[in-house]
Design an enzyme around this catalytic site. Sequence first.
Site, mmCIF file in Angstrom:
data_model
loop_
_atom_site.group_PDB
_atom_site.id
_atom_site.type_symbol
_atom_site.label_atom_id
_atom_site.label_comp_id
_atom_site.label_asym_id
_atom_site.label_seq_id
_atom_site.Cartn_x
_atom_site.Cartn_y
_atom_site.Cartn_z
ATOM 1 N N VAL A 114 -41.093 -18.024 -15.394
ATOM 2 C CA VAL A 114 -40.057 -17.723 -14.433
ATOM 3 C C VAL A 114 -38.880 -17.014 -14.913
ATOM 4 O O VAL A 114 -38.544 -17.396 -16.072
ATOM 5 C CB VAL A 114 -39.695 -18.983 -13.740
ATOM 6 C CG1 VAL A 114 -38.632 -19.060 -12.604
ATOM 7 C CG2 VAL A 114 -40.924 -19.979 -13.257
ATOM 8 N N CYS A 115 -38.595 -15.969 -14.280
ATOM 9 C CA CYS A 115 -37.475 -15.123 -14.626
ATOM 10 C C CYS A 115 -37.669 -14.676 -16.263
ATOM 11 O O CYS A 115 -38.578 -14.426 -16.619
ATOM 12 C CB CYS A 115 -36.137 -15.902 -14.469
ATOM 13 S SG CYS A 115 -34.753 -14.921 -14.380
ATOM 14 N N THR A 116 -36.629 -14.956 -17.030
ATOM 15 C CA THR A 116 -36.660 -14.574 -18.496
ATOM 16 C C THR A 116 -37.460 -15.391 -19.232
ATOM 17 O O THR A 116 -37.663 -15.172 -20.533
ATOM 18 C CB THR A 116 -35.132 -14.384 -19.249
ATOM 19 O OG1 THR A 116 -34.615 -15.735 -18.684
ATOM 20 C CG2 THR A 116 -34.392 -13.468 -18.397
ATOM 21 N N THR A 159 -40.079 -9.619 -15.159
ATOM 22 C CA THR A 159 -39.367 -10.421 -15.205
ATOM 23 C C THR A 159 -37.899 -10.187 -14.312
ATOM 24 O O THR A 159 -38.179 -9.288 -13.524
ATOM 25 C CB THR A 159 -38.677 -10.584 -16.750
ATOM 26 O OG1 THR A 159 -37.763 -11.571 -17.311
ATOM 27 C CG2 THR A 159 -37.987 -9.168 -17.397
ATOM 28 N N ALA A 205 -40.206 -12.849 -11.200
ATOM 29 C CA ALA A 205 -38.728 -12.172 -11.165
ATOM 30 C C ALA A 205 -37.714 -13.198 -11.310
ATOM 31 O O ALA A 205 -37.998 -14.170 -11.908
ATOM 32 C CB ALA A 205 -38.763 -11.060 -10.056
#
Length: 340
Positions: free
Chosen positions: A120-122, A140, A173
């Site tokens: 998830v994300c970073t 990301t 993202a």
Amino acid sequence: MPNSPRFPPTPVRSVEVLAFPGVQILDVTGPLQVFASANEHVAKGGGVPPYRLCVAAKGGGSVASSAGLALAADPLPSTPAGVDTLVVAGGPGVDAAAADPDLIAWLRGRAGQARRVASVCTGAFLLAASGALDGRRAVTHWSFCDAFARRFPAVRVEADPIFLRDGPVWTSAGVTAGIDLALALVEEDLGRETAMAVARYLVVFLKRPGGQAQFSAALALQTAGDRFGALHRWMRANVGADLSLPRLAAEAGMSERSFSRHYVDETGLTPARAVERLRVEAARQMLAETRQPVKRIARLCGFGAEETMRRSFLRLLASTPQEYRARFGEASQAAGPAPA
């Protein structure tokens, strides 16, 4: 006779979410709530909750999130038993986590035991540090895509998707995209009806209308000074009109040469590329939310010809308008094929 359960028996799937000091709390709680709501939905229908949930962190115990709220975590599992779904969260503490050799070694081994792995994300930075993304497509948070690509050249970075899948590996993202990803995992496991019920309960879209880009073209054009903010609002309101360089320069009250130079300096895009992005965004929304013919959408959004719109979609989204509608058009999915 007792009523048959609404949901047929399914295996209980273990879901582990990896956290660390400085984790983004919504990266953890967003996906967890999707799986928890799926459990509640199935249980209400007389079925066995399909997910067993766990937040894990090195050492276990209380883990401080970047928001200041602590999470109660189990120690990193050390059993040889595999895990169904391993989710790697992100957050400001991800660089320190990725620099921890013990954590990376655990993640590398645990990912090899999992049926599927997601970030998830970073969290993609942490997952990539383990080697799990080598040779794969990944996404990301949009503001970290360039840094991610430089740091992990073996990963094929895509900047636009809300989430994407490459084999058993899923990446998402920025922040709330973890909810989109988790809904897709639930849909894969339990079917569209259950995923839709969870999305309705959480008051989110099962698939975001207008699509796969993780931020709008209008947002992407904003800058700190937002010198051309008024112009961009006018462009969005007149997306199907004449948005040629002379017309834009006149609307901005500048010469064409001066406007072109200052616009690129301010936004990083030529005026023509900015217009293309705004028109693609408007067309995406119409494709997803209406059943208007593709040719008419091309005209309404200022492309003129359908082929012109098709080339823009391929360049920016790697998809044709028809493919985009088939994937994201809720109206067309509910009512059958949309007119071409």
